[in-house]
Design a protein around this motif. Sequence first.
Motif, PDB file in Angstrom:
ATOM      1  N   THR A 183       0.865  -1.176   0.000  1.00 39.77           N
ATOM      2  CA  THR A 183       0.000   0.000   0.000  1.00 39.77           C
ATOM      3  C   THR A 183       0.906   1.231   0.000  1.00 39.77           C
ATOM      4  N   PRO A 184       0.358   2.385  -0.357  1.00 40.27           N
ATOM      5  CA  PRO A 184       1.191   3.593  -0.332  1.00 40.27           C
ATOM      6  C   PRO A 184       1.825   3.857   1.038  1.00 40.27           C
ATOM      7  N   GLU A 185       1.093   3.610   2.113  1.00 40.32           N
ATOM      8  CA  GLU A 185       1.654   3.836   3.456  1.00 40.32           C
ATOM      9  C   GLU A 185       2.790   2.855   3.749  1.00 40.32           C
ATOM     10  N   GLN A 186       2.597   1.588   3.407  1.00 42.62           N
ATOM     11  CA  GLN A 186       3.650   0.590   3.602  1.00 42.62           C
ATOM     12  C   GLN A 186       4.874   0.943   2.767  1.00 42.62           C
ATOM     13  N   ASP A 187       4.642   1.383   1.533  1.00 42.76           N
ATOM     14  CA  ASP A 187       5.743   1.742   0.646  1.00 42.76           C
ATOM     15  C   ASP A 187       6.537   2.915   1.219  1.00 42.76           C
ATOM     16  N   VAL A 233       1.609  -8.668   3.959  1.00 47.56           N
ATOM     17  CA  VAL A 233       1.310  -8.906   2.545  1.00 47.56           C
ATOM     18  C   VAL A 233       1.293 -10.388   2.201  1.00 47.56           C
TER      19      VAL A 233
END
Length: 113
Positions: A56-60, A94
Amino acid sequence: MSESSNYYGPVVNMNDGHGNIGINYGNVGAGAQDAELRAAVEELTRLLGELRRHLTPEQDRTVEQALPELTPDRGALRERGLLLAHVAQIAAAVGAVGQPVADAVGRLLALLA
């Protein structure tokens, strides 16, 4: 009368300069460990690069912030245990695609123990 000095061991005189650290005697037997640590950090960095497209963008963003902190410096990595824990959490979140990253974090932590 002249002044004399007796030195019993290494002597270092540093005048001026920047980032002087004195004498580095190295670590006996650390060469193989350092190479192993360096390889583990490189593997984790590579695997994180491959994993990023599944995040996700936050994880990235978390991984992006973590990457520069992953250095083959044993002391620095020990201090960054929370960072490694976050990376392992993301890998677990993930699922199967993150398992290689989780395994790489485990190997790296084992080297730091």
